[in-house]
Design a protein around this motif. Sequence first.
Motif, short mmCIF file in Angstrom:
data_model
loop_
_atom_site.label_atom_id
_atom_site.label_comp_id
_atom_site.label_asym_id
_atom_site.label_seq_id
_atom_site.Cartn_x
_atom_site.Cartn_y
_atom_site.Cartn_z
N ASP A 88 0.81 -1.21 0.00
CA ASP A 88 0.00 0.00 0.00
C ASP A 88 0.85 1.27 0.00
N ILE A 89 2.04 1.20 0.57
CA ILE A 89 2.93 2.36 0.60
C ILE A 89 3.62 2.56 -0.74
N ARG A 93 4.61 4.41 -6.59
CA ARG A 93 5.86 4.17 -7.33
C ARG A 93 5.65 3.11 -8.41
N ILE A 94 4.97 2.04 -8.04
CA ILE A 94 4.75 0.94 -8.98
C ILE A 94 3.86 1.39 -10.15
N ALA A 95 2.80 2.13 -9.83
CA ALA A 95 1.87 2.57 -10.87
C ALA A 95 2.51 3.55 -11.85
N THR A 118 1.87 -6.32 -4.74
CA THR A 118 2.93 -7.11 -4.12
C THR A 118 3.69 -7.90 -5.19
N GLY A 119 4.47 -8.87 -4.77
CA GLY A 119 5.19 -9.72 -5.70
C GLY A 119 6.42 -9.04 -6.30
N SER A 120 6.77 -9.45 -7.52
CA SER A 120 7.99 -8.96 -8.15
C SER A 120 7.94 -7.46 -8.41
N LEU A 121 6.76 -6.90 -8.69
CA LEU A 121 6.66 -5.47 -8.93
C LEU A 121 6.98 -4.67 -7.67
N LEU A 122 6.57 -5.18 -6.53
CA LEU A 122 6.89 -4.53 -5.26
C LEU A 122 8.39 -4.52 -5.03
N CYS A 123 9.06 -5.60 -5.41
CA CYS A 123 10.50 -5.75 -5.17
C CYS A 123 11.35 -5.13 -6.28
N ASP A 124 10.72 -4.55 -7.31
CA ASP A 124 11.46 -3.99 -8.45
C ASP A 124 12.26 -5.07 -9.16
#
Length: 307
Positions: A88-89, A93-95, A118-124
């Motif tokens: 959620d934080i 950035r991801i979008a 979450t997942g790979s997008l959260l972790c860059d």
Amino acid sequence: MPVRLRDFIEDSDGWLYAVSTYDNDEKVGCVLRYVPDETGERRNPSGIRYKKYDFEDAYAFIEHHKPQYSNLVQRVPIQDIKRVLKPDIEISRIARKHIRVQKLLDLFRLPAGSIGCTGSLLCDLENETSDIDMVVYGKHWFVAQRLVRQGILDGQMEGLSPEMWRKVYEKRKPEISYDQFVLHELRKWNRGQIDGTYFDILYTRSYEDLKSAPMGRGPVLGKMEIEAKVTDASLAFDSPAVYDVEHDSVSRVLSFTHTYSGQALEGETMEACGVCEHHGDELWLIVGTTREARGEYILSKTLLENF
């Protein structure tokens, strides 16, 4: 804020784990996903390469390299955690980086703090084949579910093709037939495609509801198969999925495998096979007592009989 289901944590060696439990006060329950590796196929914006570990390989790798973390899920002590990534934080950035995530946010129109990724997008650490794992918190998940249904019916999103359903089924390897699996999945409205990219919406409790989440395992009585009426399925998409049931001895069915989340609705009759445990004065039937959940399942008899 507390570490919560579907957050990611980074330990002191830079290993990244998906948080898989709510009881994270002293040790965080999680599953290893990414480890820095010069030969890894994933690379973050800083150029560091990572190797991705699937479920089975992650357990074997932890058992060999960090056996102190090894358990039913991996347990990382709070003092070993260097960083927490919260869906959620990090969603803005991801979008900004991924137009399809922004499209989903625009379609859902949910309040800030109620949705994340979450997942790979959260972790860059995503690649061109990465799925979109949206996380929606508390009551807002049911709004998103309705909007997925409407979006697919209106053509703003795509449903899954037969080929994609087969891929999902073979990845899960459930103890039910392919036709039974798809029949149950089609009415859940928790997955789809946006511009050809697969996405799902994952339920996570709001911070206010964390303390009431089921914790730990109880004394085992043995394997049991039951038929019972579902009296409350409001947490059926949680992890574990929770079903209150009307039965001579069992009061609750829990599923620790995502395959059987949302599997039966309130008022329906379910058939479930799992391991019976004592929890206080109650007996709970647990589905997903092993990583493979072999011989354990949940079916809606009502759905099957009316199809």
